[in-house]
Design an enzyme around this catalytic site. Structure first.
Site, PDB file in Angstrom:
ATOM      1  N   THR A 246       0.816  -1.215   0.000  1.00 53.35           N
ATOM      2  CA  THR A 246       0.000   0.000   0.000  1.00 53.35           C
ATOM      3  C   THR A 246       0.857   1.276   0.000  1.00 53.35           C
ATOM      4  OG1 THR A 246      -1.578  -1.270   1.287  1.00 53.35           O
ATOM      5  CG2 THR A 246      -1.954   1.103   1.187  1.00 53.35           C
TER       6      THR A 246
ATOM      7  N   THR B 265       2.751  -3.170   8.082  1.00 50.61           N
ATOM      8  CA  THR B 265       2.672  -3.705   9.438  1.00 50.61           C
ATOM      9  C   THR B 265       3.917  -4.513   9.783  1.00 50.61           C
ATOM     10  OG1 THR B 265       0.279  -3.783   9.243  1.00 50.61           O
ATOM     11  CG2 THR B 265       1.251  -5.143  10.971  1.00 50.61           C
TER      12      THR B 265
ATOM     13  N   ILE C  73     -23.457  -6.838  25.436  1.00 47.94           N
ATOM     14  CA  ILE C  73     -23.826  -7.662  26.593  1.00 47.94           C
ATOM     15  C   ILE C  73     -23.068  -7.203  27.843  1.00 47.94           C
ATOM     16  CG2 ILE C  73     -23.473 -10.013  27.542  1.00 47.94           C
ATOM     17  CD1 ILE C  73     -24.604 -11.088  24.901  1.00 47.94           C
TER      18      ILE C  73
ATOM     19  N   GLU D 248      -6.167  -7.186   3.583  1.00 52.11           N
ATOM     20  CA  GLU D 248      -6.206  -8.464   2.837  1.00 52.11           C
ATOM     21  C   GLU D 248      -7.344  -8.467   1.814  1.00 52.11           C
ATOM     22  OE1 GLU D 248      -3.887 -10.734   2.978  1.00 52.11           O
ATOM     23  OE2 GLU D 248      -2.904  -9.606   4.563  1.00 52.11           O
TER      24      GLU D 248
ATOM     25  N   ALA E 287      -9.838  -5.136   0.744  1.00 50.10           N
ATOM     26  CA  ALA E 287     -10.932  -4.401   1.387  1.00 50.10           C
ATOM     27  C   ALA E 287     -12.248  -4.996   0.881  1.00 50.10           C
ATOM     28  CB  ALA E 287     -10.836  -2.921   1.051  1.00 50.10           C
TER      29      ALA E 287
HETATM   30  C1  LIG Z   1      -4.173  -1.861  10.466  1.00 46.51           C
HETATM   31  C2  LIG Z   1      -3.816  -2.000   9.023  1.00 46.51           C
HETATM   32  C3  LIG Z   1      -2.740  -2.821   8.666  1.00 46.51           C
HETATM   33  C4  LIG Z   1      -2.369  -2.918   7.329  1.00 46.51           C
HETATM   34  N1  LIG Z   1      -1.256  -3.660   6.994  1.00 46.51           N
HETATM   35  C5  LIG Z   1      -0.788  -3.616   5.721  1.00 46.51           C
HETATM   36  C6  LIG Z   1       0.466  -4.224   5.376  1.00 46.51           C
HETATM   37  O1  LIG Z   1       1.120  -4.863   6.198  1.00 46.51           O
HETATM   38  N2  LIG Z   1       0.926  -4.060   4.112  1.00 46.51           N
HETATM   39  C7  LIG Z   1       0.248  -3.352   3.162  1.00 46.51           C
HETATM   40  O2  LIG Z   1       0.720  -3.235   2.045  1.00 46.51           O
HETATM   41  N3  LIG Z   1      -0.953  -2.772   3.450  1.00 46.51           N
HETATM   42  C8  LIG Z   1      -1.477  -2.891   4.704  1.00 46.51           C
HETATM   43  N4  LIG Z   1      -2.664  -2.282   5.021  1.00 46.51           N
HETATM   44  C9  LIG Z   1      -3.345  -1.490   4.001  1.00 46.51           C
HETATM   45  C10 LIG Z   1      -4.593  -2.140   3.490  1.00 46.51           C
HETATM   46  O3  LIG Z   1      -4.286  -3.279   2.742  1.00 46.51           O
HETATM   47  C11 LIG Z   1      -5.324  -1.056   2.686  1.00 46.51           C
HETATM   48  O4  LIG Z   1      -5.802  -0.127   3.628  1.00 46.51           O
HETATM   49  C12 LIG Z   1      -6.425  -1.607   1.832  1.00 46.51           C
HETATM   50  O5  LIG Z   1      -5.883  -2.353   0.772  1.00 46.51           O
HETATM   51  C13 LIG Z   1      -7.304  -0.487   1.248  1.00 46.51           C
HETATM   52  O6  LIG Z   1      -6.507   0.432   0.601  1.00 46.51           O
HETATM   53  P1  LIG Z   1      -6.637   1.996   0.965  1.00 46.51           P
HETATM   54  O7  LIG Z   1      -6.531   2.147   2.428  1.00 46.51           O
HETATM   55  O8  LIG Z   1      -5.678   2.723   0.130  1.00 46.51           O
HETATM   56  O9  LIG Z   1      -8.107   2.340   0.574  1.00 46.51           O
HETATM   57  P2  LIG Z   1      -8.591   2.820  -0.862  1.00 46.51           P
HETATM   58  O10 LIG Z   1      -8.075   1.911  -1.906  1.00 46.51           O
HETATM   59  O11 LIG Z   1      -8.323   4.270  -0.991  1.00 46.51           O
HETATM   60  O12 LIG Z   1     -10.146   2.585  -0.701  1.00 46.51           O
HETATM   61  C14 LIG Z   1     -10.967   3.376   0.166  1.00 46.51           C
HETATM   62  C15 LIG Z   1     -12.336   2.725   0.268  1.00 46.51           C
HETATM   63  O13 LIG Z   1     -12.916   2.644  -1.022  1.00 46.51           O
HETATM   64  C16 LIG Z   1     -13.236   1.313  -1.351  1.00 46.51           C
HETATM   65  N5  LIG Z   1     -12.991   1.135  -2.779  1.00 46.51           N
HETATM   66  C17 LIG Z   1     -11.820   0.875  -3.398  1.00 46.51           C
HETATM   67  N6  LIG Z   1     -11.993   0.790  -4.711  1.00 46.51           N
HETATM   68  C18 LIG Z   1     -13.301   1.032  -4.943  1.00 46.51           C
HETATM   69  C19 LIG Z   1     -14.089   1.108  -6.105  1.00 46.51           C
HETATM   70  N7  LIG Z   1     -13.579   0.872  -7.318  1.00 46.51           N
HETATM   71  N8  LIG Z   1     -15.398   1.399  -5.977  1.00 46.51           N
HETATM   72  C20 LIG Z   1     -15.949   1.620  -4.779  1.00 46.51           C
HETATM   73  N9  LIG Z   1     -15.251   1.532  -3.621  1.00 46.51           N
HETATM   74  C21 LIG Z   1     -13.944   1.264  -3.713  1.00 46.51           C
HETATM   75  C22 LIG Z   1     -12.329   0.460  -0.507  1.00 46.51           C
HETATM   76  O14 LIG Z   1     -12.844  -0.832  -0.304  1.00 46.51           O
HETATM   77  C23 LIG Z   1     -12.285   1.283   0.779  1.00 46.51           C
HETATM   78  O15 LIG Z   1     -13.434   1.020   1.531  1.00 46.51           O
HETATM   79  C24 LIG Z   1      -3.099  -2.215   6.349  1.00 46.51           C
HETATM   80  C25 LIG Z   1      -4.202  -1.442   6.707  1.00 46.51           C
HETATM   81  C26 LIG Z   1      -4.557  -1.328   8.018  1.00 46.51           C
HETATM   82  C27 LIG Z   1      -5.712  -0.443   8.401  1.00 46.51           C
END
Ligand SMILES: Cc1cc2nc3c(=O)[nH]c(=O)nc-3n(C[C@H](O)[C@H](O)[C@H](O)COP(=O)(O)OP(=O)(O)OC[C@H]3O[C@@H](n4cnc5c(N)ncnc54)[C@H](O)[C@@H]3O)c2cc1C
Length: 563
Positions: free
Chosen positions: A288, A320, A515, A541, A543
């Site tokens: 990411t 992470t 609860i 893993e 979204a």
């Molecule tokens: C606690 C935590 C640990 C993590 N650990 C790792 C890690 O170890 N390595 C790593 O690489 N990443 C990690 N991530 C990142 C995670 O994989 C991403 O947050 C995730 O893939 C979503 O990407 P984004 O946050 O950029 O959201 P975005 O891609 O910006 O998406 C934002 C929202 O829009 C939705 N969305 C996306 N595309 C569309 C679409 N075409 N149409 C409508 N809705 C859409 C998404 O589902 C989400 O709800 C972690 C995240 C968290 C919160």
């Protein structure tokens, strides 16, 4: 009536209800297939799915994916049928009784939006079968009795068949989780500590980091295959004590090992896999970026060719365990031609010292720099998720997975680990649900309200049964899909279970917290940790929306177009 006759009658009634539930679910499945075919037609141009049309009909696709998850769960549970304990059979039916009306409502929405005739659904809604299923498998008296039986079992439900080695490992890890992880879990969460070595070292010795690495490379996966049920069992046991400080440790080596197995050179496999299996070094995954998460094809972190290797410049986020890890798998754009999209990405292994704490600043002798800062989060504390900044950071050619042959294959190699990552995340959700349910049962027994233990009130027992039915559905399915994955299938099913289990973990932890009343909102109650931890499961893993749209719905629609 003798006890044996009464038991036989109950079994007959149950078989009868199961047959009724199966027939209802089959009718709902037929309406689902109609909706899939219609949506496929709406999203196709010249017989092929069209990106712009898929975006136009996102809502339909999303709803279809969620409907598919419920349908898959209800069908899977009913297929297990009589091969489980009477309590598990009752929970399976209770799940079907919850899922059927929910599915009906979802399908009705889909049919209306897609301009389909709702007559078949109206007939189900107005028919006697659905009412009977709701009354006899999901009515308040039935649920209250199930809730009492679940409480009686202290939450030990949803027995799944696993081989002897898996059962032994599960018992051993549950003991370790209860004796070693659980006493540390609260402090790690509330004080935002780094997972300590007193926890990591025994886990290394127990082989946690080598679960998906073949025996020939020092792991415990059987030669030429996987033991996914074992991975789920261990993950579930550890996540019950702590999602962040134990159960999630397995995810990173799972993804990196699979990328190496799929695309590493013989020398890379021989060098890295035994060390990763031993947990020395620990690893982290950097996909990411601040401007791209779900849209992997847009990743920008730049690798520029230099003598003997690559210079990395740019930012990653949410990596992470990046502090503690000694190696990061960094998805890097090694081809400057941005029009290549995901075909311009490669996987680079970045070695660095292991750091404790929330920030680090590593400088290479040649002037390269990698700085990391942990992002403060609601939960999921212990490994810390880092913002990373690379400046002129040198990575030798030998550290590109697949070396020259691996250039441009980063996306595919990352995807090699995703099925495993998704089913493993379902295992994580199971552990959190189990912990929340057990805590809710314990609290409901101890807490007195209006002069009686909370558990004595039918509403409490109904809530416990509802949580248990969800947990049972997810658990049975996760193991069924794990077995399918080991036979070479289960790709879309892993996404379906992930969708269902991660959503369910939110629902179950919500009810468990409720609860607990006010105590549930107190940091000192472990259930508040389960609640905030569960929330992240639908974000990483894959979204929820991305999985639903890009994996589940797309697969469904493609298959419909082929038919
Ligand atoms: C606690 C935590 C640990 C993590 N650990 C790792 C890690 O170890 N390595 C790593 O690489 N990443 C990690 N991530 C990142 C995670 O994989 C991403 O947050 C995730 O893939 C979503 O990407 P984004 O946050 O950029 O959201 P975005 O891609 O910006 O998406 C934002 C929202 O829009 C939705 N969305 C996306 N595309 C569309 C679409 N075409 N149409 C409508 N809705 C859409 C998404 O589902 C989400 O709800 C972690 C995240 C968290 C919160």
């Amino acid at each position: 009536m003798t006890m044996a006759t009464a038991n036989q009658e109950r079994a007959r009634d149950r078989a009868d209800l199961e047959a009724l539930a199966r027939s209802l679910i089959d009718r709902l499945a037929a309406a689902f297939e109609t909706a899939v075919a219609r949506t496929a037609a709406l999203c196709a141009r010249d017989g092929k799915l069209d990106g712009a049309l898929l975006d136009t009909h996102q809502w339909l696709c999303y709803e279809l994916a969620l409907a598919n998850a419920d349908l898959f769960a209800a069908r899977g549970l009913l297929a297990i049928g009589g091969n489980v304990s009477p309590l598990d059979a009752g929970l399976g039916l209770a799940f079907a009784a919850q899922a059927a009306p929910a599915l009906l409502e979802r399908l009705e929405g889909i049919h209306v939006a897609a301009g389909l005739d709702t007559a078949a659904l109206d007939a189900i809604a107005g028919g006697a079968e659905l009412r009977r299923l709701r009354r006899e498998a999901g009515g308040p008296d039935v649920l209250a009795a199930l809730g009492a039986a679940v409480a009686e079992s202290s939450g030990e439900i949803a027995d799944v068949r696993v081989d002897e080695a898996t059962a032994l490992a599960r018992d051993g890890f549950r003991r370790f989780a209860a004796d070693v992880v659980a006493p540390l879990a609260e402090a790690i969460h509330r004080e935002d500590l780094t997972v300590p070595e007193i926890l990591l070292q025994p886990l290394r010795e127990m082989g946690v980091f080598g679960l998906s690495i073949p025996e020939a490379y020092g792991g415990s996966a059987p030669a030429g295959g996987d033991n996914t049920p074992m991975m789920i069992a261990v993950t579930e046991a550890l996540s019950e004590a702590s999602l962040a400080a134990a159960g999630s440790l397995i995810t990173r080596p799972e993804i990196l090992a699979r990328a190496l197995l799929a695309g590493g050179t013989a020398a890379q496999k021989a060098d890295w896999l035994p060390r990763l299996a031993a947990g020395e070094p620990l690893c982290a995954i950097a996909i990411t970026e601040p401007d791209a998460g779900s849209d992997v094809a847009s990743l920008k972190l730049r690798g520029t060719k230099t003598a003997g290797g690559w210079l990395l410049d740019g930012a990653k986020t949410w990596c992470t365990f990046a502090g503690k890890a000694g190696v990061l798998m960094v998805v890097t754009r090694t081809d400057p031609d941005r029009s290549l999209g995901h075909r311009g990405l490669s996987l680079l292994l970045v070695e660095k010292p292991s750091y404790e704490g929330h920030a680090f600043d590593y400088r290479q002798e040649g002037g390269g720099r990698l700085a990391g800062r942990a992002i403060p989060t609601l939960g999921y504390r212990g490994m810390h998720s880092f913002d990373l900044n690379f400046e002129n950071f040198f990575v030798p050619d030998s550290h590109v997975i697949g070396e020259a042959g691996g250039l441009g294959k980063g996306f595919y190699l990352t995807m090699a680990g995703m099925v495993g990552g998704r089913i493993q995340t379902s295992g994580r959700a199971l552990g959190v649900m189990k912990a929340a349910m057990t805590a809710a049962i314990r609290y409901a027994r101890d807490r007195r309200v209006f002069d009686a233990p909370l558990i004595d009130f039918p509403l409490t027992r109904i809530k416990i049964a509802t949580m248990a039915a969800r947990f049972a559905a997810c658990r049975q399915l996760a193991y069924a899909v794990a077995r399918e994955i080991d036979l070479g299938g289960g790709r879309m099913e892993a996404s379906l279970v992930k969708l269902l289990a991660c959503r369910s973990a939110e629902m179950v932890t919500r009810e468990a917290l409720q609860i607990h009343g006010g105590m549930g909102y107190a940091e000192e109650s472990a259930v508040s940790r389960y609640f905030v931890d569960a929330r992240v499961l639908s974000i990483f893993e894959g979204a929820e929306e991305t999985l639903a749209l890009k994996v589940v719905a797309k697969t469904l629609l493609e298959e419909a177009l082929k038919a």
